[in-house]
Design a protein around this motif. Sequence first.
Motif, PDB file in Angstrom:
ATOM      1  N   SER A   3     -23.974 107.170-125.747  1.00  0.00           N
ATOM      2  CA  SER A   3     -24.014 107.151-127.210  1.00  0.00           C
ATOM      3  C   SER A   3     -23.159 108.260-127.825  1.00  0.00           C
ATOM      4  CB  SER A   3     -25.456 107.297-127.700  1.00  0.00           C
ATOM      5  OG  SER A   3     -26.009 108.534-127.270  1.00  0.00           O
ATOM      6  N   GLY A   4     -22.578 109.109-126.982  1.00  0.00           N
ATOM      7  CA  GLY A   4     -21.729 110.186-127.487  1.00  0.00           C
ATOM      8  C   GLY A   4     -22.444 111.503-127.707  1.00  0.00           C
ATOM      9  N   HIS A   5     -23.740 111.582-127.375  1.00  0.00           N
ATOM     10  CA  HIS A   5     -24.482 112.823-127.548  1.00  0.00           C
ATOM     11  C   HIS A   5     -24.228 113.766-126.366  1.00  0.00           C
ATOM     12  CE1 HIS A   5     -26.733 110.091-130.206  1.00  0.00           C
ATOM     13  NE2 HIS A   5     -27.026 111.177-130.897  1.00  0.00           N
ATOM     14  N   ILE A   6     -24.286 115.060-126.661  1.00  0.00           N
ATOM     15  CA  ILE A   6     -24.114 116.067-125.619  1.00  0.00           C
ATOM     16  C   ILE A   6     -25.426 116.219-124.859  1.00  0.00           C
ATOM     17  CG2 ILE A   6     -23.694 118.514-125.167  1.00  0.00           C
ATOM     18  CD1 ILE A   6     -21.893 118.554-127.643  1.00  0.00           C
ATOM     19  N   LYS A   7     -25.345 116.180-123.540  1.00  0.00           N
ATOM     20  CA  LYS A   7     -26.541 116.356-122.720  1.00  0.00           C
ATOM     21  C   LYS A   7     -26.904 117.836-122.631  1.00  0.00           C
ATOM     22  CE  LYS A   7     -26.261 112.361-119.618  1.00  0.00           C
ATOM     23  NZ  LYS A   7     -26.210 111.926-118.193  1.00  0.00           N
ATOM     24  N   THR A   8     -28.183 118.125-122.820  1.00  0.00           N
ATOM     25  CA  THR A   8     -28.682 119.489-122.661  1.00  0.00           C
ATOM     26  C   THR A   8     -29.964 119.466-121.850  1.00  0.00           C
ATOM     27  OG1 THR A   8     -29.928 119.355-124.737  1.00  0.00           O
ATOM     28  CG2 THR A   8     -27.709 120.292-124.849  1.00  0.00           C
ATOM     29  N   ASP A   9     -30.330 120.632-121.311  1.00  0.00           N
ATOM     30  CA  ASP A   9     -31.618 120.737-120.625  1.00  0.00           C
ATOM     31  C   ASP A   9     -32.652 121.321-121.581  1.00  0.00           C
ATOM     32  OD1 ASP A   9     -31.097 123.462-120.762  1.00  0.00           O
ATOM     33  OD2 ASP A   9     -30.744 123.703-118.616  1.00  0.00           O
ATOM     34  N   GLU A  10     -33.810 121.680-121.063  1.00  0.00           N
ATOM     35  CA  GLU A  10     -34.890 122.179-121.917  1.00  0.00           C
ATOM     36  C   GLU A  10     -34.572 123.546-122.520  1.00  0.00           C
ATOM     37  OE1 GLU A  10     -35.557 123.821-117.844  1.00  0.00           O
ATOM     38  OE2 GLU A  10     -35.016 121.858-118.691  1.00  0.00           O
ATOM     39  N   LYS A  11     -33.541 124.201-122.005  1.00  0.00           N
ATOM     40  CA  LYS A  11     -33.111 125.491-122.546  1.00  0.00           C
ATOM     41  C   LYS A  11     -31.883 125.339-123.443  1.00  0.00           C
ATOM     42  CE  LYS A  11     -35.020 128.001-118.602  1.00  0.00           C
ATOM     43  NZ  LYS A  11     -34.753 128.909-117.452  1.00  0.00           N
ATOM     44  N   LEU A  12     -31.575 124.086-123.805  1.00  0.00           N
ATOM     45  CA  LEU A  12     -30.448 123.746-124.674  1.00  0.00           C
ATOM     46  C   LEU A  12     -29.108 124.134-124.064  1.00  0.00           C
ATOM     47  CD1 LEU A  12     -32.007 124.653-128.134  1.00  0.00           C
ATOM     48  CD2 LEU A  12     -31.807 122.405-127.082  1.00  0.00           C
ATOM     49  N   ARG A  13     -29.075 124.251-122.739  1.00  0.00           N
ATOM     50  CA  ARG A  13     -27.837 124.515-122.026  1.00  0.00           C
ATOM     51  C   ARG A  13     -27.104 123.198-121.788  1.00  0.00           C
ATOM     52  NH1 ARG A  13     -30.304 127.925-117.044  1.00  0.00           N
ATOM     53  NH2 ARG A  13     -31.436 125.932-116.935  1.00  0.00           N
ATOM     54  N   THR A  14     -25.796 123.219-121.968  1.00  0.00           N
ATOM     55  CA  THR A  14     -24.979 122.060-121.647  1.00  0.00           C
ATOM     56  C   THR A  14     -24.555 122.152-120.176  1.00  0.00           C
ATOM     57  OG1 THR A  14     -22.843 123.077-122.174  1.00  0.00           O
ATOM     58  CG2 THR A  14     -24.101 122.138-124.014  1.00  0.00           C
ATOM     59  N   ILE A  72     -26.363 116.502-132.579  1.00  0.00           N
ATOM     60  CA  ILE A  72     -25.309 116.213-131.610  1.00  0.00           C
ATOM     61  C   ILE A  72     -25.834 116.094-130.191  1.00  0.00           C
ATOM     62  CG2 ILE A  72     -24.630 118.577-130.952  1.00  0.00           C
ATOM     63  CD1 ILE A  72     -21.695 117.663-131.392  1.00  0.00           C
ATOM     64  N   VAL A  73     -27.102 116.471-129.948  1.00  0.00           N
ATOM     65  CA  VAL A  73     -27.627 116.462-128.583  1.00  0.00           C
ATOM     66  C   VAL A  73     -28.418 115.193-128.304  1.00  0.00           C
ATOM     67  CG1 VAL A  73     -27.750 118.975-128.583  1.00  0.00           C
ATOM     68  CG2 VAL A  73     -29.797 117.653-129.084  1.00  0.00           C
ATOM     69  N   SER A  74     -28.635 114.958-127.020  1.00  0.00           N
ATOM     70  CA  SER A  74     -29.411 113.795-126.576  1.00  0.00           C
ATOM     71  C   SER A  74     -30.643 114.295-125.848  1.00  0.00           C
ATOM     72  CB  SER A  74     -28.571 112.937-125.641  1.00  0.00           C
ATOM     73  OG  SER A  74     -29.290 111.812-125.216  1.00  0.00           O
ATOM     74  N   PRO A  75     -31.819 113.693-126.039  1.00  0.00           N
ATOM     75  CA  PRO A  75     -32.033 112.572-126.965  1.00  0.00           C
ATOM     76  C   PRO A  75     -32.003 113.026-128.421  1.00  0.00           C
ATOM     77  CG  PRO A  75     -34.124 113.257-126.029  1.00  0.00           C
ATOM     78  CD  PRO A  75     -33.056 114.068-125.333  1.00  0.00           C
ATOM     79  N   GLY A  76     -31.339 112.245-129.250  1.00  0.00           N
ATOM     80  CA  GLY A  76     -31.204 112.591-130.659  1.00  0.00           C
ATOM     81  C   GLY A  76     -32.450 112.233-131.453  1.00  0.00           C
ATOM     82  N   TYR A  77     -32.852 113.106-132.317  1.00  0.00           N
ATOM     83  CA  TYR A  77     -33.967 112.841-133.229  1.00  0.00           C
ATOM     84  C   TYR A  77     -33.615 113.555-134.518  1.00  0.00           C
ATOM     85  CZ  TYR A  77     -38.755 112.278-134.939  1.00  0.00           C
ATOM     86  OH  TYR A  77     -39.863 111.936-135.684  1.00  0.00           O
ATOM     87  N   ASP A  78     -33.060 112.810-135.465  1.00  0.00           N
ATOM     88  CA  ASP A  78     -32.448 113.434-136.644  1.00  0.00           C
ATOM     89  C   ASP A  78     -33.488 113.864-137.674  1.00  0.00           C
ATOM     90  OD1 ASP A  78     -33.083 110.826-137.143  1.00  0.00           O
ATOM     91  OD2 ASP A  78     -31.326 110.397-138.363  1.00  0.00           O
ATOM     92  N   ARG A  79     -34.142 114.960-137.342  1.00  0.00           N
ATOM     93  CA  ARG A  79     -35.121 115.549-138.237  1.00  0.00           C
ATOM     94  C   ARG A  79     -34.730 116.997-138.510  1.00  0.00           C
ATOM     95  NH1 ARG A  79     -36.172 111.011-138.778  1.00  0.00           N
ATOM     96  NH2 ARG A  79     -38.191 109.968-138.864  1.00  0.00           N
ATOM     97  N   PHE A  80     -34.906 117.401-139.759  1.00  0.00           N
ATOM     98  CA  PHE A  80     -34.565 118.747-140.199  1.00  0.00           C
ATOM     99  C   PHE A  80     -35.294 119.785-139.357  1.00  0.00           C
ATOM    100  CE2 PHE A  80     -35.656 122.256-143.163  1.00  0.00           C
ATOM    101  CZ  PHE A  80     -34.372 122.738-143.394  1.00  0.00           C
ATOM    102  N   ALA A  81     -36.584 119.575-139.117  1.00  0.00           N
ATOM    103  CA  ALA A  81     -37.390 120.546-138.371  1.00  0.00           C
ATOM    104  C   ALA A  81     -36.893 120.693-136.939  1.00  0.00           C
ATOM    105  CB  ALA A  81     -38.857 120.127-138.384  1.00  0.00           C
ATOM    106  N   VAL A  82     -36.445 119.591-136.326  1.00  0.00           N
ATOM    107  CA  VAL A  82     -35.924 119.649-134.957  1.00  0.00           C
ATOM    108  C   VAL A  82     -34.648 120.480-134.914  1.00  0.00           C
ATOM    109  CG1 VAL A  82     -34.973 118.291-133.057  1.00  0.00           C
ATOM    110  CG2 VAL A  82     -36.991 117.467-134.289  1.00  0.00           C
TER     111      VAL A  82
END
Length: 315
Positions: A262-273, A284-294
Motif C-alpha cells: 500500500s506504500g506505507h513504511i514498515k516499522t517495528d514496535e519502537k517505530l524503527r524502520t 505514513i507507517v503501516s499499519p495505517g490508522y489515520d487518527r490525530f491521537a495516533v
Amino acid sequence: MSATERENEIRADVLILGGGPSGISCALECADSGLDHLLLERSQKFGGQLDEIPGPIPNLPAGNYHASGKDLSFAMLEHARSFGCSLEAGVDILEADLEKLSLRSKNTLYRGRTIYIAAGARYREPTFENQARFKEYIHHRHYVDNHHFEGRDVIIVGGGDSAFFAALAKANVAKSVTILHRSSNFKVREDIRNLVQSDPRIEILPNYEIISLEGRKRLEAVILKNNTSSEEHRRKADVVYAKLGYVPNSELFYNQLEITDSGHIKTDEKLRTSKAGVFAGGDIVSPGYDRFAVALGHGSLAVKFIRRYLTENQA
C-alpha cells in the motif's frame, strides 16, 4: 562534496520530515529532552491535514477546546514555537540518502544523526475519463463551502467513514446525494451507516463506479458502470466528491526502506524502520490508522527510542 554543499550544510541530531501532528509532537518531545533537532515542512504552513477538518475533533482526549482543525493546528504551532522547537517551512526535499542519514533540498544538504519521517499522506486521486476537463467540479476536502453543493445533484465516491459523513453533511443543502462504491464491501462504522441508510435524501449504490464525466460547459452527468453486470448508466451530476482514501507520501524512500504494497513504511514496535537511525510515524507507517491521537503518540514515543539510539551510537 562540493564547496557549495559545504556552505549550505545543516546538521542536527534529529531531522524531522513533516510538519503535521506527528512531526510537531516529535519536535516538542525533542525540545523537552534537550535534543538538537530540526523539523522540515514542504509547504508554507504546518499542521498537515488538520486544516481540512471543519469542526472540533470530538475524540481528542483534551476535549473540544478548538473550533476547527485549522484552529487546533494554529494552537499547536504557536505552542511549538514558544517551547523552542526548531521549525522550517517551505523546504522541498528532493533527495534522501538514508544510509548517510541525509536529506537534500534545492540549495541545502541536511545531515542528521537520526531521521524521523512523518511526511503523512495525500488524497488518492480518481481516474475518471475527462477528469482534467471537469476538475473544478471534483472535490476532495470536507471543508469545501456548501455553496458548491447547494441545490445540486451530488455524487460521492467512496465506501468509508469519510464518504458517509460527507453524504450526511451535503444532504442538508443538495438537491440529491448518491454514494457510489465499487463493491458491496463498505468499510464504514455501523452507526454512521445506519444514519445514512435511514436518511431518505441519500441513495447508496454498491458495485458501481464512475468511468466518465460528461457535460458541455460544466459537469452535467456521470457515466456509471455496474461492476456486477458490466452495464453502463448515465446519471445526472453537478458535483463529484471523491473520498477514495489516502496515499502515503513515501515515494522518496522507495528502494531504501521496507515498504508495504500500500506504500506505507514498515516499522517495528519502537517505530524503527529497516534502516538504522531512521524512524517513522503517523499516516505514513503501516499499519495505517489515520487518527490525530495516533500521530501525536507516534511522534512522542519515537523520541524515547531516538534518545536510546543516540546514546548507543555516540559520535
